[in-house]
Each structure stands twice: as C-alpha cells, then as structure tokens.
Design an enzyme around this catalytic site. Sequence first.
Site, PDB file in Angstrom:
ATOM      1  N   GLU A  68      -4.743  -5.610  16.196  1.00  0.00           N
ATOM      2  CA  GLU A  68      -5.885  -6.002  17.015  1.00  0.00           C
ATOM      3  C   GLU A  68      -5.721  -7.436  17.519  1.00  0.00           C
ATOM      4  O   GLU A  68      -6.221  -7.805  18.564  1.00  0.00           O
ATOM      5  CB  GLU A  68      -7.202  -5.921  16.222  1.00  0.00           C
ATOM      6  CG  GLU A  68      -7.445  -4.665  15.431  1.00  0.00           C
ATOM      7  CD  GLU A  68      -6.695  -4.615  14.110  1.00  0.00           C
ATOM      8  OE1 GLU A  68      -6.777  -5.548  13.301  1.00  0.00           O
ATOM      9  OE2 GLU A  68      -6.007  -3.605  13.912  1.00  0.00           O
TER      10      GLU A  68
ATOM     11  N   ARG B 179       0.834  -1.203   0.000  1.00  0.00           N
ATOM     12  CA  ARG B 179       0.000   0.000   0.000  1.00  0.00           C
ATOM     13  C   ARG B 179       0.872   1.258   0.000  1.00  0.00           C
ATOM     14  O   ARG B 179       0.507   2.275  -0.563  1.00  0.00           O
ATOM     15  CB  ARG B 179      -0.944  -0.038   1.189  1.00  0.00           C
ATOM     16  CG  ARG B 179      -1.952  -1.181   1.064  1.00  0.00           C
ATOM     17  CD  ARG B 179      -2.711  -1.405   2.345  1.00  0.00           C
ATOM     18  NE  ARG B 179      -3.579  -0.287   2.656  1.00  0.00           N
ATOM     19  CZ  ARG B 179      -4.850  -0.211   2.319  1.00  0.00           C
ATOM     20  NH1 ARG B 179      -5.402  -1.205   1.637  1.00  0.00           N
ATOM     21  NH2 ARG B 179      -5.578   0.813   2.649  1.00  0.00           N
TER      22      ARG B 179
END
Length: 172
Positions: free
Chosen positions: A97, A60
Amino acid sequence: MPIDFSKYIASYPDFPEPGILFRDISPMLENGEVYRAATDKIVDFAKERNVQMIVGPEARGFIVGCPVAYKLGVGFSPARKKNKLPGETIEESYGLEYGKSSLYLRTNAVKPGQRVLVTDDLLATGGTIDATIRLVEKLGGIVVGTAFLIELSDLKGREKVKNYDFFTLLKY
C-alpha cells in the site's frame, strides 16, 4: 468430534486500517491439538500433490511451513527480506500500500523440477505469496499448490494464486 477451528482465531477490528477486520491465528498456536489438526489438513493437501519442498514468506510462512515440512519429511526454505539469508540469493519485488518491497530466496533452495508447496498462515492481498511463487519458478521449481490457514477474501489475495491448486482452512 470435529474441531471448530473458527473458535481459535482472534479478530482485530480496524487493523491495519478502519473498516478492515483482521484475523490472527495466535489462539490456534496456543492449543497444540488444534494447531496440529490444522497443519495436518495442509499435510493431506500436500501429500495428494507429491510435494517435495515447502517454501514460505518471512516468519509467518515459517509458522505453517515448518511443521508441514517436518510431517512430510521434506525441506522448508524461507523467502525473506534483504540480508536475512546467508549465501547467494535471487530477488522478487512486490507492491505494498505504501510502496514496494522485495523477498529473497537462496539460489540453492529449490531444485529444477522440484514439486513445491507455497504456504503461509494468512492470504490477504497476496503480494508476498505472488513474489514467493515467482522466486520458486525462477529457480525451476514447480508450484503444485498454495496453502493457508486463513483467507481474508475482501483483500482479494486469491487473484494472485488463481492459477494454482489452493487450500485454505478458514475463509473470512
């Protein structure tokens, strides 16, 4: 006539979890004129800071970093996952997470004192950007700014880059 960049962003409700509205630049990439105009804004930001090198995390980061580096006539170096870079590397971990992950940067990617812009397409939680900044600084580079096409403000990534000059094209 100015381009309304927001028309070139895809929105995905409930991704990656319920209640999160995710934004993606895929429609922007499909329109060369819009994508060029978007990256030109980051080029202007970089020129004002006399950037000498661009570093971006994973694929990205390439999407934004490579065209900006090309237009500036400077190098681009990726911060990548383990075993995806040839040669000697350094490592920085960051929280997810669901645990921890790490990014690696080649030890010769940034020269001491080199003025570096850290780029990515998206600023979300800021974990990969924070790790990328720490990698650059470990090598003696000077992070003179961070630049993104999209910021997802609910995910509070800006907290990780608050000590650096900051550019974002669109904020949600």
